[in-house]
Design a protein around this motif. Structure first.
Motif, mmCIF file in Angstrom:
data_model
loop_
_atom_site.group_PDB
_atom_site.id
_atom_site.type_symbol
_atom_site.label_atom_id
_atom_site.label_comp_id
_atom_site.label_asym_id
_atom_site.label_seq_id
_atom_site.Cartn_x
_atom_site.Cartn_y
_atom_site.Cartn_z
ATOM 1 N N GLY A 1 -99.648 0.940 -45.025
ATOM 2 C CA GLY A 1 -98.783 0.849 -46.290
ATOM 3 C C GLY A 1 -97.610 0.217 -45.885
ATOM 4 O O GLY A 1 -97.339 -0.468 -44.733
ATOM 5 N N PHE A 2 -96.454 0.583 -46.732
ATOM 6 C CA PHE A 2 -95.163 0.122 -46.617
ATOM 7 C C PHE A 2 -94.222 1.204 -46.890
ATOM 8 O O PHE A 2 -94.250 2.246 -47.657
ATOM 9 C CB PHE A 2 -95.000 -1.215 -47.436
ATOM 10 N N SER A 3 -92.699 1.007 -46.403
ATOM 11 C CA SER A 3 -91.959 1.719 -46.556
ATOM 12 C C SER A 3 -90.471 1.126 -46.999
ATOM 13 O O SER A 3 -90.183 -0.078 -46.630
ATOM 14 C CB SER A 3 -91.677 2.945 -45.242
ATOM 15 N N PHE A 4 -89.604 1.874 -47.309
ATOM 16 C CA PHE A 4 -88.093 1.471 -47.673
ATOM 17 C C PHE A 4 -87.113 2.499 -47.617
ATOM 18 O O PHE A 4 -87.558 3.731 -47.737
ATOM 19 C CB PHE A 4 -87.975 0.615 -48.715
ATOM 20 N N HIS A 5 -85.972 2.279 -47.336
ATOM 21 C CA HIS A 5 -84.848 3.043 -47.543
ATOM 22 C C HIS A 5 -83.639 2.500 -48.471
ATOM 23 O O HIS A 5 -83.362 1.409 -48.156
ATOM 24 C CB HIS A 5 -84.070 3.715 -46.194
ATOM 25 N N LEU A 6 -83.277 3.127 -49.452
ATOM 26 C CA LEU A 6 -82.134 2.854 -49.971
ATOM 27 C C LEU A 6 -80.896 3.598 -49.953
ATOM 28 O O LEU A 6 -80.924 5.061 -49.705
ATOM 29 C CB LEU A 6 -82.392 2.611 -51.655
ATOM 30 N N ASP A 7 -79.657 3.149 -49.786
ATOM 31 C CA ASP A 7 -78.361 3.795 -50.075
ATOM 32 C C ASP A 7 -78.430 4.379 -51.367
ATOM 33 O O ASP A 7 -79.134 3.775 -52.445
ATOM 34 C CB ASP A 7 -77.330 2.843 -49.624
ATOM 35 N N GLY A 8 -77.583 5.283 -51.914
ATOM 36 C CA GLY A 8 -77.114 5.826 -53.116
ATOM 37 C C GLY A 8 -77.939 6.761 -53.258
ATOM 38 O O GLY A 8 -79.157 6.925 -52.685
ATOM 39 N N TYR A 9 -78.023 7.453 -54.878
ATOM 40 C CA TYR A 9 -78.936 8.446 -55.357
ATOM 41 C C TYR A 9 -79.519 8.174 -56.447
ATOM 42 O O TYR A 9 -79.806 9.158 -57.268
ATOM 43 C CB TYR A 9 -78.282 9.876 -55.127
ATOM 44 N N ALA A 10 -79.661 6.840 -57.145
ATOM 45 C CA ALA A 10 -80.124 6.722 -58.424
ATOM 46 C C ALA A 10 -81.657 6.585 -58.283
ATOM 47 O O ALA A 10 -82.227 5.957 -57.411
ATOM 48 C CB ALA A 10 -79.521 5.247 -58.872
ATOM 49 N N PRO A 11 -82.316 7.186 -59.164
ATOM 50 C CA PRO A 11 -83.913 7.236 -59.422
ATOM 51 C C PRO A 11 -84.419 5.893 -59.456
ATOM 52 O O PRO A 11 -85.496 5.327 -58.889
ATOM 53 C CB PRO A 11 -84.163 8.181 -60.458
ATOM 54 N N GLU A 12 -83.697 4.967 -60.553
ATOM 55 C CA GLU A 12 -84.385 3.837 -61.088
ATOM 56 C C GLU A 12 -84.848 2.619 -59.811
ATOM 57 O O GLU A 12 -85.728 2.127 -59.809
ATOM 58 C CB GLU A 12 -83.345 3.238 -62.149
ATOM 59 N N PRO A 13 -83.431 2.339 -59.021
ATOM 60 C CA PRO A 13 -84.008 1.315 -57.895
ATOM 61 C C PRO A 13 -85.041 1.842 -56.983
ATOM 62 O O PRO A 13 -85.725 0.865 -56.661
ATOM 63 C CB PRO A 13 -82.689 1.479 -57.231
ATOM 64 N N ARG A 14 -85.260 3.126 -56.761
ATOM 65 C CA ARG A 14 -86.339 3.699 -56.035
ATOM 66 C C ARG A 14 -87.808 3.350 -56.603
ATOM 67 O O ARG A 14 -88.625 2.877 -56.038
ATOM 68 C CB ARG A 14 -86.129 5.077 -55.561
ATOM 69 N N ALA A 15 -87.642 3.757 -57.929
ATOM 70 C CA ALA A 15 -88.916 3.364 -58.843
ATOM 71 C C ALA A 15 -89.365 1.829 -58.704
ATOM 72 O O ALA A 15 -90.475 1.561 -58.607
ATOM 73 C CB ALA A 15 -88.829 4.069 -59.891
ATOM 74 N N GLU A 16 -88.274 1.067 -59.047
ATOM 75 C CA GLU A 16 -88.555 -0.272 -59.093
ATOM 76 C C GLU A 16 -89.078 -1.026 -57.814
ATOM 77 O O GLU A 16 -89.999 -1.713 -57.766
ATOM 78 C CB GLU A 16 -87.408 -1.040 -59.779
ATOM 79 N N LEU A 17 -88.513 -0.596 -56.703
ATOM 80 C CA LEU A 17 -88.780 -0.950 -55.293
ATOM 81 C C LEU A 17 -90.128 -0.528 -54.959
ATOM 82 O O LEU A 17 -91.058 -1.206 -54.343
ATOM 83 C CB LEU A 17 -87.939 -0.693 -54.493
ATOM 84 N N ALA A 18 -90.362 0.735 -55.466
ATOM 85 C CA ALA A 18 -91.820 1.158 -54.951
ATOM 86 C C ALA A 18 -92.907 0.535 -55.891
ATOM 87 O O ALA A 18 -94.129 0.201 -55.187
ATOM 88 C CB ALA A 18 -91.983 2.953 -55.556
ATOM 89 N N ALA A 19 -92.491 0.192 -57.280
ATOM 90 C CA ALA A 19 -93.583 -0.722 -57.882
ATOM 91 C C ALA A 19 -93.851 -2.067 -56.895
ATOM 92 O O ALA A 19 -94.998 -2.562 -57.074
ATOM 93 C CB ALA A 19 -93.251 -0.937 -59.168
ATOM 94 N N TYR A 20 -92.594 -2.517 -56.450
ATOM 95 C CA TYR A 20 -92.902 -4.071 -55.691
ATOM 96 C C TYR A 20 -93.957 -3.498 -54.517
ATOM 97 O O TYR A 20 -94.875 -4.346 -54.179
ATOM 98 C CB TYR A 20 -91.514 -4.443 -55.042
ATOM 99 N N LEU A 21 -93.731 -2.281 -53.539
ATOM 100 C CA LEU A 21 -94.531 -2.033 -52.519
ATOM 101 C C LEU A 21 -96.050 -2.055 -53.172
ATOM 102 O O LEU A 21 -96.897 -2.267 -52.165
ATOM 103 C CB LEU A 21 -93.836 -0.841 -51.991
ATOM 104 N N ILE A 22 -96.306 -1.524 -54.187
ATOM 105 C CA ILE A 22 -97.659 -1.322 -54.944
ATOM 106 C C ILE A 22 -98.436 -2.670 -54.728
ATOM 107 O O ILE A 22 -99.509 -2.922 -54.218
ATOM 108 C CB ILE A 22 -97.707 -0.741 -56.065
ATOM 109 N N ASP A 23 -97.505 -3.726 -55.213
ATOM 110 C CA ASP A 23 -98.029 -5.071 -55.266
ATOM 111 C C ASP A 23 -98.162 -5.576 -53.734
ATOM 112 O O ASP A 23 -99.208 -6.364 -53.453
ATOM 113 C CB ASP A 23 -97.153 -5.849 -55.903
ATOM 114 N N LEU A 24 -97.278 -5.121 -52.830
ATOM 115 C CA LEU A 24 -97.397 -5.528 -51.231
ATOM 116 C C LEU A 24 -98.978 -4.989 -50.732
ATOM 117 O O LEU A 24 -99.739 -5.521 -50.283
ATOM 118 C CB LEU A 24 -96.421 -5.132 -50.588
#
Length: 448
Positions: free
Chosen positions: A194-217
């Protein structure tokens, strides 16, 4: 500036019940005597286990398969590691010593994730031998993994780290074109999990949205014959150290006059946040992308969600103790000097400040006259200061008293510790009720 203008409001730490109980007990003084008069750190594995269980439960509540990996860099204590041997948990490491430490405390290789950039061959070799999950950061690293796996007769289990679209300048992860080539490169001795990422900051929304992109990958990789059934959203799970109202009052009025020599840090950790801990995991899973919660997308795609929290798992699970050596007057406040160095409270050595209030613990009754003080380490360096902000204590600290810094297990205890002046590093002490013992790398204890 009037004196009243220099008084900062208090920032009492949010604490778990075990911490004040221990602080008010004879056990704390017993530990202080046993360690020989220097600073020490106290860790509480039961709280770690509670935090870990909360995140595992948050995944289960949304019917999402996944694993919570403890980001080991947050705190080096061995005491946490055996808590990570239960189902749905593991450890995230980035060096040979970290990997050896995890293996030596009962973790199986399949429950260990390997992260970090440009991993040395020794780390890759050991990870392959133990069938760890390797997050690959670049094309040349992928080639080394493939070559080494073939030589060893092993099959590499890898995630490909994605460079976030919001951080195109990041030095970590694959850019889009390189990522496509890397997916095609995975074959035979390299299985793309699969795939992984790391984000700066502590907001839930950007993590969820990038996770959805990784599902497509993952869907794209499956079309090329790869299993691709896991995504890791890294760490950055928020921690709240202080109450919302206290933090708002502090931030709204903060100015240089609250700090010795005007050393008001330009940037600090956001000491109050919401949601935090397991509640933030829930918020990520419930965030809707195109009208559909992330949890539903994960379930529909048969994707496992991997988390790599560090600070959030040790939240409330430790504090640091510094014996008082002396106290003197400076302008409108005191300077209290403690045994040890500010490097044992690591935030200070990032040009920042650990802001939750320290607590005075004394063997004798205090006289009830509050004082304001900054707290300095015992080295010869002007900048060796644990607390630049003038904080209020219930009485003037006396030699032999203890200053306790609450909730320091997350990155404060040993990120920047040093043997400067040939001072020993503060030991870590593990507490379990009224029992305690030294934290050791490979404890030989009764197996339960």
């Amino acid at each position: 500036m009037d004196l009243i203008d220099t008084l900062s409001p208090p920032l009492p730490a949010l604490e778990r019940p075990w911490a004040p109980r221990l602080r008010d007990s004879d056990t704390l003084w017993e530990i202080a005597r046993a360690v020989g008069g220097g600073p020490f750190h106290v860790v509480h594995p039961a709280t770690f286990a509670e935090n870990l269980g909360g995140m595992v439960a948050a995944l289960a509540a949304e019917r999402v398969e996944g694993t919570v990996y403890y980001g080991k860099k947050a705190n080096k204590a061995a005491a946490w590691l055996r808590e990570c041997t239960r189902p749905g948990t593991g450890v995230d490491v980035a060096s040979v010593p970290e990997l050896v430490h995890a293996l030596g405390n009962g973790l199986r290789g399949e429950a260990i994730g390997i992260t970090g950039a440009a991993k040395p061959d020794g780390l890759l070799w050991l990870a392959l031998r133990h069938r760890c999950l390797i997050a690959v950061d670049a094309a040349d690293e992928l080639e080394r993994v493939a070559r080494m796996a073939t030589e060893l007769g092993e099959t590499a289990q890898v995630l490909l780290r994605v460079r976030p679209p919001s951080a195109p300048e990041s030095r970590f992860g694959f850019a889009p074109d390189a990522l496509k080539a890397a997916v095609r490169r995975c074959a035979e001795s390299v299985v793309l999990r699969g795939f992984s990422f790391h984000l700066d900051g502590y907001a839930p929304e950007p993590r969820a949205e990038l996770a959805a992109y990784l599902i497509d990958l993952c869907h794209d990789a499956r079309a090329l014959g790869q299993p691709a059934s896991k995504i890791s959203i890294g760490g950055g799970i928020a921690v709240s150290y202080v109450d919302a109202g206290d933090w708002a009052r502090f931030e709204s009025g903060r100015h240089d006059g609250w700090f010795h020599a005007g050393r008001n840090p330009a940037r600090t950790y956001p000491y109050h946040q919401a949601p935090a801990g397991a509640a933030m995991v829930t918020a990520i899973l419930r965030h809707e992308i195109a009208g559909k919660p992330l949890a539903e997308r994960l379930r529909a795609a048969g994707i496992e969600l991997l988390l790599e929290p560090g600070r959030a798992l040790v939240d409330g699970a430790g504090f640091s103790v510094f014996p008082v050596l002396g106290c003197k007057t400076a302008e409108d406040h005191l300077i209290t000097t403690v045994a040890g160095l500010s490097m044992s409270l690591s935030e200070q050595w990032k040009g920042s400040e650990f802001l939750p209030d320290p607590l005075l613990v004394s063997r004798e009754a205090v006289d009830g006259t509050p004082v304001r003080t900054v707290v300095a380490g015992s080295s010869c360096m002007e900048y060796d200061v644990l607390t630049w902000r003038a904080v209020e204590l219930p009485a003037r600290p006396r030699t032999g008293d203890l200053l306790v810094y609450p909730n320091t297990a997350g990155y404060q205890m040993d990120k920047n510790e040093s043997g400067f002046h040939q001072l020993p590093l503060p030991p870590k002490v593990v507490v379990d009720g009224d029992r305690w013992h030294a934290d050791t790398d490979y404890p030989i204890q009764e197996i339960r």
